[in-house]
Structures are given as structure tokens and as C-alpha cells.
Design a protein around this motif. Structure first.
Motif, mmCIF file in Angstrom:
data_model
loop_
_atom_site.group_PDB
_atom_site.id
_atom_site.type_symbol
_atom_site.label_atom_id
_atom_site.label_comp_id
_atom_site.label_asym_id
_atom_site.label_seq_id
_atom_site.Cartn_x
_atom_site.Cartn_y
_atom_site.Cartn_z
ATOM 1 N N GLY A 3 53.505 -29.688 84.259
ATOM 2 C CA GLY A 3 54.147 -29.700 83.230
ATOM 3 C C GLY A 3 55.565 -30.348 82.814
ATOM 4 N N GLY A 4 55.220 -31.832 83.689
ATOM 5 C CA GLY A 4 56.114 -33.195 83.075
ATOM 6 C C GLY A 4 56.429 -33.779 84.368
ATOM 7 N N TYR A 5 55.571 -33.176 85.704
ATOM 8 C CA TYR A 5 56.953 -33.544 86.827
ATOM 9 C C TYR A 5 55.999 -35.347 86.874
ATOM 10 N N ASN A 6 55.167 -35.886 86.537
ATOM 11 C CA ASN A 6 54.749 -37.201 86.950
ATOM 12 C C ASN A 6 55.069 -38.299 85.850
ATOM 13 N N GLU A 55 49.377 -56.683 82.758
ATOM 14 C CA GLU A 55 48.615 -56.107 81.575
ATOM 15 C C GLU A 55 47.496 -56.057 81.707
ATOM 16 N N GLN A 56 46.528 -55.457 82.267
ATOM 17 C CA GLN A 56 45.534 -55.417 82.309
ATOM 18 C C GLN A 56 43.553 -55.458 81.710
ATOM 19 N N LYS A 57 44.767 -54.136 80.901
ATOM 20 C CA LYS A 57 43.617 -54.180 79.490
ATOM 21 C C LYS A 57 44.454 -54.639 78.260
ATOM 22 N N ASP A 58 43.928 -54.489 77.243
ATOM 23 C CA ASP A 58 44.079 -55.590 75.488
ATOM 24 C C ASP A 58 44.812 -54.544 74.803
ATOM 25 N N GLN A 76 43.970 -59.643 84.632
ATOM 26 C CA GLN A 76 44.554 -58.961 86.194
ATOM 27 C C GLN A 76 45.140 -59.201 87.426
ATOM 28 N N LEU A 77 45.789 -58.502 88.119
ATOM 29 C CA LEU A 77 46.589 -59.300 89.296
ATOM 30 C C LEU A 77 45.365 -59.325 90.131
ATOM 31 N N LYS A 78 45.206 -60.810 90.650
ATOM 32 C CA LYS A 78 44.668 -60.798 91.951
ATOM 33 C C LYS A 78 44.652 -60.735 93.552
ATOM 34 N N SER A 115 44.171 -47.626 85.527
ATOM 35 C CA SER A 115 44.263 -47.436 86.565
ATOM 36 C C SER A 115 42.925 -47.804 87.319
ATOM 37 N N ASN A 116 42.598 -48.521 88.003
ATOM 38 C CA ASN A 116 41.115 -48.272 88.477
ATOM 39 C C ASN A 116 41.327 -48.391 89.905
ATOM 40 N N GLY A 117 42.666 -48.871 90.075
ATOM 41 C CA GLY A 117 42.374 -49.083 91.885
ATOM 42 C C GLY A 117 42.680 -49.773 92.736
ATOM 43 N N LYS A 164 38.370 -37.561 85.504
ATOM 44 C CA LYS A 164 38.881 -36.107 85.163
ATOM 45 C C LYS A 164 40.145 -35.556 86.221
ATOM 46 N N ALA A 165 40.699 -36.490 86.586
ATOM 47 C CA ALA A 165 41.681 -36.586 87.359
ATOM 48 C C ALA A 165 43.089 -36.896 87.233
ATOM 49 N N ILE A 166 44.238 -35.370 85.988
ATOM 50 C CA ILE A 166 45.382 -36.242 85.734
ATOM 51 C C ILE A 166 46.202 -36.617 86.389
ATOM 52 N N GLY A 200 51.879 -52.180 82.526
ATOM 53 C CA GLY A 200 52.540 -51.431 81.373
ATOM 54 C C GLY A 200 51.916 -50.023 81.100
ATOM 55 N N GLY A 201 52.202 -49.276 81.915
ATOM 56 C CA GLY A 201 52.218 -47.405 81.988
ATOM 57 C C GLY A 201 53.505 -47.339 81.718
ATOM 58 N N ALA A 202 53.730 -46.346 81.715
ATOM 59 C CA ALA A 202 55.045 -45.244 81.925
ATOM 60 C C ALA A 202 56.204 -46.206 82.367
ATOM 61 N N ALA A 203 55.528 -45.879 83.817
ATOM 62 C CA ALA A 203 56.795 -46.541 85.195
ATOM 63 C C ALA A 203 57.016 -48.088 84.583
ATOM 64 N N GLY A 204 56.408 -49.177 84.366
ATOM 65 C CA GLY A 204 56.059 -49.704 84.063
ATOM 66 C C GLY A 204 57.026 -50.427 82.549
ATOM 67 N N LEU A 205 56.742 -49.921 82.280
ATOM 68 C CA LEU A 205 57.674 -50.300 81.071
ATOM 69 C C LEU A 205 58.603 -49.664 80.421
HETATM 70 C C1 LIG Z 1 44.412 -37.237 80.681
HETATM 71 C C2 LIG Z 1 45.977 -37.371 81.488
HETATM 72 C C3 LIG Z 1 47.292 -36.703 80.698
HETATM 73 C C4 LIG Z 1 48.525 -36.518 80.934
HETATM 74 N N1 LIG Z 1 49.331 -36.030 81.120
HETATM 75 C C5 LIG Z 1 50.549 -35.449 81.712
HETATM 76 C C6 LIG Z 1 51.699 -35.166 80.420
HETATM 77 O O1 LIG Z 1 51.579 -34.784 79.787
HETATM 78 N N2 LIG Z 1 53.298 -35.061 81.514
HETATM 79 C C7 LIG Z 1 53.033 -36.003 82.268
HETATM 80 O O2 LIG Z 1 54.402 -35.148 83.200
HETATM 81 N N3 LIG Z 1 52.181 -36.170 82.887
HETATM 82 C C8 LIG Z 1 50.743 -36.529 83.001
HETATM 83 N N4 LIG Z 1 50.064 -36.906 83.109
HETATM 84 C C9 LIG Z 1 49.880 -37.988 84.148
HETATM 85 C C10 LIG Z 1 50.873 -38.891 83.634
HETATM 86 O O3 LIG Z 1 50.508 -39.252 82.316
HETATM 87 C C11 LIG Z 1 50.848 -40.582 84.878
HETATM 88 O O4 LIG Z 1 51.334 -39.776 85.903
HETATM 89 C C12 LIG Z 1 51.973 -41.431 84.093
HETATM 90 O O5 LIG Z 1 51.094 -42.222 83.155
HETATM 91 C C13 LIG Z 1 51.546 -42.450 85.335
HETATM 92 O O6 LIG Z 1 51.990 -43.451 85.208
HETATM 93 P P1 LIG Z 1 52.252 -45.294 86.181
HETATM 94 O O7 LIG Z 1 52.957 -45.976 84.985
HETATM 95 O O8 LIG Z 1 52.442 -45.271 87.274
HETATM 96 O O9 LIG Z 1 51.053 -45.387 85.164
HETATM 97 P P2 LIG Z 1 50.047 -45.585 84.291
HETATM 98 O O10 LIG Z 1 50.330 -45.070 83.429
HETATM 99 O O11 LIG Z 1 48.549 -45.492 84.708
HETATM 100 O O12 LIG Z 1 50.119 -46.954 84.287
HETATM 101 C C14 LIG Z 1 49.648 -48.370 84.953
HETATM 102 C C15 LIG Z 1 49.253 -49.572 84.851
HETATM 103 O O13 LIG Z 1 48.982 -50.619 84.982
HETATM 104 C C16 LIG Z 1 48.165 -51.390 84.684
HETATM 105 N N5 LIG Z 1 47.633 -51.842 85.836
HETATM 106 C C17 LIG Z 1 46.013 -51.257 87.165
HETATM 107 N N6 LIG Z 1 46.239 -52.333 88.239
HETATM 108 C C18 LIG Z 1 46.801 -52.933 87.080
HETATM 109 C C19 LIG Z 1 46.332 -54.898 87.396
HETATM 110 N N7 LIG Z 1 45.454 -55.525 89.150
HETATM 111 N N8 LIG Z 1 46.691 -55.845 86.813
HETATM 112 C C20 LIG Z 1 47.542 -55.398 85.935
HETATM 113 N N9 LIG Z 1 47.533 -54.208 85.271
HETATM 114 C C21 LIG Z 1 47.162 -53.556 85.975
HETATM 115 C C22 LIG Z 1 47.159 -50.454 84.118
HETATM 116 O O14 LIG Z 1 46.003 -51.174 83.132
HETATM 117 C C23 LIG Z 1 47.959 -49.598 83.333
HETATM 118 O O15 LIG Z 1 47.906 -49.617 82.338
HETATM 119 C C24 LIG Z 1 48.690 -37.575 82.683
HETATM 120 C C25 LIG Z 1 47.207 -38.428 83.327
HETATM 121 C C26 LIG Z 1 45.829 -38.223 81.838
HETATM 122 C C27 LIG Z 1 45.081 -38.822 82.912
#
Ligand SMILES: Cc1cc2nc3c(=O)[nH]c(=O)nc-3n(C[C@H](O)[C@H](O)[C@H](O)COP(=O)(O)OP(=O)(O)OC[C@H]3O[C@@H](n4cnc5c(N)ncnc54)[C@H](O)[C@@H]3O)c2cc1C
Length: 417
Positions: A394-397, A34-37, A136-138, A176-178, A354-356, A9-14
């Protein structure tokens, strides 16, 4: 009733869930696992809690400037289908206007990332999207080239569509623990080794760490062996090395080279990229002629902070009192080299903590860029940072995460009709 499971439930999933909900498919049940609370921890942390949503670039330039060449080709379809401008419209339609902060970057007007997360919370609750927290997906169970079900902490769920949006490995406290990667590997999905990206770099040069806390506003940096890839912008000296926008954008590539076997590499810094060798030689010639009694130290202090000037003079064995008229040609050559081509040995980085972003992940060759479906499994999709996509600062991710989530929703909608 078809069952769609979104893992993460991060940006992409939501965004994927929101777009699916908006398409009002009566026979589709959407569940986020979502594995977190809670959902959206990284979204909340992004942009220091302000969330740099996207920027002003039109699609083509956005892809070409924001991503490495092979990634730019891959992200194009999704970004063109849900462009930065369309994304801003989406947020505005849901009550969150964006503002252009510095003529380039868009942030929510409120400067609060929680406003973006609240849009998704509202869509989820209004559309009866189920969220399973602390799950957590196992493992993933397949039959021929289809995903049949997933195993969670304490249950097994069947699915018709499975979306993996688990993020990469950066900021693991956000979720996002890999741990998803070995599971994907078991399915036979090839992966690119993950290395931290958008992260500070560490140097063995202890003397330079004395400059920690100071900033160069207009530096340029490249890897000595790859002079064509130049990044420009602010460079921050840290307790372990260097960071700041100019370094962050280059860091994924640096870490990839180190990961592939080099135990160190050299980056080359121009301390102010508006000024090249010619500028400095003319500058010194002019000062020598008109202000011969001025010290080199004071002259350089007009451009750079004093700690750095002292460090440069010490590195080049030039006495702090030396007048410009006393500077030898050899000393001038060395000094100009330090100002425009400062070489710094890099031995590591500040790590995933500390990696973004994460460089590496699901190999793009495993996925059809037009649909984001896995080539090996017809009902498996990927969105966001779990793929081998890492954009610049710069907003790309976030734009990629939202665009790829929306793209997957479009494809599932087509398959459901
Ligand atoms: C400090 C920081 C600042 C940033 N600032 C910006 C910014 O300003 N602009 C920008 O464009 N990008 C920014 N980024 C990068 C951007 O936030 C990420 O690239 C983006 O949020 C990724 O979204 P995602 O949905 O792919 O992954 P995530 O947001 O990491 O979501 C993944 C979700 O999957 C869940 N998950 C993982 N494994 C499992 C599992 N096995 N079972 C169940 N759930 C699981 C996690 O708990 C998590 O909630 C920043 C990143 C960081 C760390």
C-alpha cells in the motif's frame, strides 16, 4: 571538498542524492555507486510498473498501520520529517502529479513508475552527481569509529560520509541481492536474519491447489497461534498455496515463525469476513425453513465460486446433491467451521525471487532513528529496505525508502554546515 558516497541507486539512495543536491552544499561531492548497469530497477518494477507511491493516511496512522510496532517507532522521525503529503508535493514540484486511485492509494497520474525515476535522472544530471555503474561495494575500510574508504570492483574510494542504501534481498534481479549483509557483519553491525515478506505462502494441502487462479474478495486471515494479528482483503489461490493482499501482509510474520524453527504452521481463514458463525447458522436455518429443497451446493454458490464450494463439500464428506433440509446438525457445524475458520497448513513461501519486500536486515538497535546514523560509526548512515523495516502493501515501503533517504540528507547537510 567533502566526499559523500551513496551505495545503491534505488528509491532511498536516489532521494538521498536528490535532497543533498537540492541543499546546494558547495563543498560536497556526491557519488552514487550502483552495481547494476542502471539505477532504479526496483522502482521501475514497483506497483506492476505503476508505482504505488503512498496513501492517504496521515503520519501517525501511516506509521501505526503500515509497520509492526517496533518498526513504527523507528520510522516515525523520518516519516514525520518527509510525510506522505510532502513526498507527493516533491513529485508534483518536479512535474509528476499523483492521483488517488481507489480512495486510498496514490500512483503517478500517468500510472508510470518511469516518470518518478526520470525526476531523479534529471536532478542527477542537472547537479553533476556522479554515478558509477557496474560497481559493487566489496568491503569497507574503517579507522577507529569512522569509515575511511570503500573497496569497489576495481577501485578504492575515500569518503567523508557513507550511505548504505542497498535494499534487502527480494527481487534480486533488480540488484538487491543481499551481498551487502556479510560486509556489514564484518564491520560488527548486527543483523536480523532476512526472510521474504509480502510473498505468497505454500501449503502441503495439495487439494487446495486445484483452486488456483480463483480469488476470495473479502477474506480475513490470521496465524492460529497469534489470533490478534488479523489481515483482511483479497485472497488468491495459487498453484502452490495462497497469495493476494490478505496473505502478503501476514507473510513476513509467518516466514519469521517458520524461520525460527517451526517446520509448519497453521493459518486460519474466514472465507468472507463479513459473515461469522452466527450469520451462517441463521442462513442455514432460514433456508431450511423456506427453501428446503435447494441444494447446499447451489446455496453456497451464491457466495463463493463453484470449485471452492465443491472442495468444501468434499472436505466435509457432504454429497454434492444434498438438500439443505437433509443437512445434519453435525454437517452444518463442520461446514460453518470451514467457512469461517478454515485451517491451512503453511510449509514455506515463494521465496525472495517473488517477494515484494525483505523482513530483517540491519538491526534497528544499531541505528539512531533520529539521524539514521550508525551508532558504531559516526559517518555511516542507512536508508531504505536494507534496515530491518518491512511495511505492508500500500505504498508504505516506497514512502519509507524516500523518507529515510531524505532524512539522511538532512543529517549530512547539518554536519556539513
Ligand atoms: C515487484 C515489486 C513491486 C513493488 N511495488 C511497490 C509499490 O507499489 N509500493 C511500495 O511502496 N513498495 C513497492 N515495492 C517495495 C519497494 O519497491 C522497495 O521497498 C523499495 O524500492 C526499496 O528501495 P531501496 O532503495 O531501499 O532498495 P532498492 O530499490 O532495492 O535499491 C537498492 C540498490 O542498491 C544496489 N546495490 C545493492 N547492493 C549493492 C552493492 N553491494 N554495491 C552497489 N550497489 C548495490 C542495487 O543494485 C539497487 O539498485 C515493490 C517491490 C517489488 C519487488
Amino acid at each position: 571538498m567533502k566526499k559523500c558516497l551513496i551505495i545503491g541507486g534505488g528509491a532511498a539512495g536516489l532521494m538521498c542524492a536528490a535532497k543533498l543536491a537540492k541543499s546546494e552544499l558547495p563543498d560536497l561531492q556526491i557519488t552514487i555507486i550502483e552495481q547494476k548497469d542502471n539505477i532504479g530497477y526496483k522502482l521501475l518494477a514497483s506497483g506492476n510498473g505503476r508505482c504505488n507511491l503512498t496513501n492517504i493516511l496521515p503520519c501517525r496512522e501511516f506509521c501505526e498501520y503500515g509497520f509492526a510496532k517496533s518498526q513504527a517507532r523507528f520510522v516515525r522521525n523520518a516519516i514525520y520529517d518527509f510525510s506522505p503529503a510532502e513526498q507527493l508535493n516533491f513529485f508534483a514540484e518536479h512535474g509528476v502529479e499523483a492521483s488517488l486511485v481507489d480512495g486510498f492509494h496514490y500512483f503517478p497520474k500517468s500510472q508510470k513508475s518511469v516518470d518518478i525515476l526520470n525526476i531523479f535522472r534529471e536532478i542527477i544530471s542537472k547537479n553533476n552527481i556522479q554515478i558509477l555503474y557496474n560497481q559493487q561495494l566489496k568491503s569497507i575500510i574503517t579507522e577507529n569509529n569512522l569509515i575511511k574508504s570503500v573497496v569497489l570492483d576495481n577501485q578504492v574510494l575515500e569518503c567523508d560520509f557513507l550511505i548504505i542504501s542497498c535494499g534487502g534481498e527480494s527481487y534480486p534481479l533488480t540488484g538487491s541481492n543481499g551481498k551487502i549483509f556479510p560486509i556489514l557483519q564484518q564491520l560488527g553491525i548486527s543483523l536480523i536474519d532476512r526472510v521474504p515478506a509480502l510473498v505468497g505462502l505454500q501449503t502441503a494441502n495439495e487439494a487446495i491447489t486445484a483452486l488456483a487462479g480463483n480469488v476470495l474478495l473479502n477474506a480475513s486471515v490470521y496465524i492460529a497461534s497469534e489470533p490478534k494479528l488479523i489481515d483482511r482483503g483479497e485472497l488468491l489461490f495459487t498453484r502452490t498455496g495462497v497469495s493476494g493482499p490478505a496473505i502478503l501482509d501476514l507473510s513476513g510474520r509467518v516466514n519469521r515463525v517458520l524461520h525460527e524453527g517451526a517446520d509448519k504452521l497453521e493459518i486460519v481463514i474466514n472465507l468472507n469476513c463479513d459473515y461469522d458463525r452466527d450469520f451462517w447458522h441463521k442462513f442455514f436455518a432460514d433456508k431450511r425453513k423456506n427453501f428446503g429443497k435447494k441444494s447446499v451446493r447451489n446455496l453456497l454458490h451464491e457466495f463463493f465460486f463453484l470449485n471452492l464450494v465443491d472442495w468444501l463439500l468434499a472436505e466435509n464428506n457432504i454429497n454434492f446433491e444434498r438438500k439443505i433440509s437433509e443437512l445434519t446438525k453435525k454437517e452444518e457445524l463442520n461446514l460453518v467451521e470451514s467457512l469461517t475458520n478454515l485451517k491451512l497448513e503453511i510449509i514455506g513461501n515463494d521465496g525472495f525471487k517473488k517477494a515484494i519486500a525483505t523482513a530483517g536486515g540491519v538491526d534497528l538497535n544499531e541505528v539512531d532513528s533520529k539521524t539514521l546514523a550508525a551508532k558504531k560509526f559516526n559517518n555511516l548512515f542507512f536508508a531504505g529496505e536494507v534496515l530491518d523495516i518491512d511495511g505492508r502493501c500500500g505504498g508504505y515501503n516506497l514512502t519509507w525508502a524516500f523518507a529515510s533517504g531524505a532524512k539522511v540528507a538532512t543529517e549530512i547537510r547539518k554536519l556539513c554546515k
